[in-house]
Write an enzyme that holds these catalytic residues in place. Structure first.
Site, mmCIF file in Angstrom:
data_model
loop_
_atom_site.group_PDB
_atom_site.id
_atom_site.type_symbol
_atom_site.label_atom_id
_atom_site.label_comp_id
_atom_site.label_asym_id
_atom_site.label_seq_id
_atom_site.Cartn_x
_atom_site.Cartn_y
_atom_site.Cartn_z
ATOM 1 N N SER A 124 0.824 -1.210 0.000
ATOM 2 C CA SER A 124 0.000 0.000 0.000
ATOM 3 C C SER A 124 0.861 1.264 0.000
ATOM 4 C CB SER A 124 -0.894 0.045 1.238
ATOM 5 O OG SER A 124 -1.793 -1.023 1.275
ATOM 6 N N TYR A 147 -11.688 4.413 -15.414
ATOM 7 C CA TYR A 147 -11.570 4.927 -14.045
ATOM 8 C C TYR A 147 -12.930 5.448 -13.554
ATOM 9 C CZ TYR A 147 -8.813 6.652 -10.110
ATOM 10 O OH TYR A 147 -8.278 6.868 -8.863
ATOM 11 N N LYS A 188 -12.282 11.473 -7.177
ATOM 12 C CA LYS A 188 -10.989 12.131 -6.993
ATOM 13 C C LYS A 188 -11.098 13.629 -7.285
ATOM 14 C CE LYS A 188 -8.310 8.671 -5.788
ATOM 15 N NZ LYS A 188 -7.766 8.586 -4.410
#
Length: 253
Positions: free
Chosen positions: A17, A155, A162
């Protein structure tokens, strides 16, 4: 400069991560760390990773629940003795919404992605503010992506989330600046994480970046971590997106 600071890292899923890379970089700077995780499936992994750097402050937190956020931040503040730094690396969208057309996203899944991926930053910043203000200020960094500014195939709703995250970061920077709390974002290029593997065509994304970025290479999580640490430490940088993508964002084609 960060030695002795108190930090919360939200969003560690495993050793690969981005959030974990940031945590390791902060640990190397002498920062005392706490972690949140969402769901029992991640608990064992996060606790083991935290223990590997000497942290036993690992707290469950459902970012969609205000009551759970209140409890989590209370436990974190008690365990750390305050809060100086917040690393927000939390994002989610239904897997089916990363295929097909964005226009087919359901209302429920739209708000799910925005709630977890964007509003969670505002919710966490709200709870961090009094803790940071009590220590003379603080710094918050979140993880974003170019898909919030431009269309990235498949996406989809995550790109919209985002974009919301980016705008939220700027408004939070304006709100929290008088309390000497800075808020910034890192826009990373494709990194091979657990979350990235759920994006259809991720392999071709990395190939395109390597071909077209000015530096002709991809990045890894440690590159993102270096920039996150800089933003957490830089006293006069706020409301900013720092791009860590080998320059890909600068290219038109």
């Amino acid at each position: 400069m960060l030695e002795g600071k108190l930090a919360l890292v939200a969003g560690v899923a495993n050793r690969r991560s981005i959030a974990w890379a940031v945590a390791e970089a902060l640990h190397a700077q002498g920062v005392k760390l706490a972690f949140t995780y969402q769901g029992e499936r991640l608990e064992k992994t996060v606790r083991e990773l935290a223990a590997s750097i000497g942290s036993d402050i690992v707290v469950p937190c459902d970012v969609r629940s205000d009551a759970d956020l209140d409890r989590a931040f209370g436990e974190i503040a008690g365990g750390l003795g305050g809060l100086d730094l917040l690393v927000h690396s939390v994002a989610f969208a239904a897997a089916g919404d990363l295929e097909g057309r964005f226009i087919d996203t359901t209302r429920e899944n739209f708000w799910l992605a925005v709630d977890i991926s964007a509003y969670s930053l505002t919710a966490m910043a709200k709870r961090a503010e009094p803790l940071m203000a009590a220590r003379g200020g603080g710094s918050i960094v979140t993880m974003t992506y170019l898909g919030g500014e431009r269309v990235v195939p498949r996406y989809n709703v995550m790109g919209v989330a985002k974009a919301t995250l980016d705008a939220s970061m700027r408004y939070l920077a304006a709100d929290l600046g008088p309390s000497n709390i800075r808020v910034n974002a890192v826009s990373a290029g494709p990194v091979r994480t657990l979350a990235a593997r759920s994006i259809p065509g991720f392999g071709s994304m990395t190939d395109i970046v390597e071909q077209r970025a000015p530096l002709k290479r991809n990045i890894d999580a440690s590159d993102v971590a270096q920039t996150a640490v800089y933003l957490l430490d830089a006293p006069n940088v706020t409301g900013t997106i720092a791009y860590v993508d080998a320059g890909y964002h600068a290219m038109g084609m």
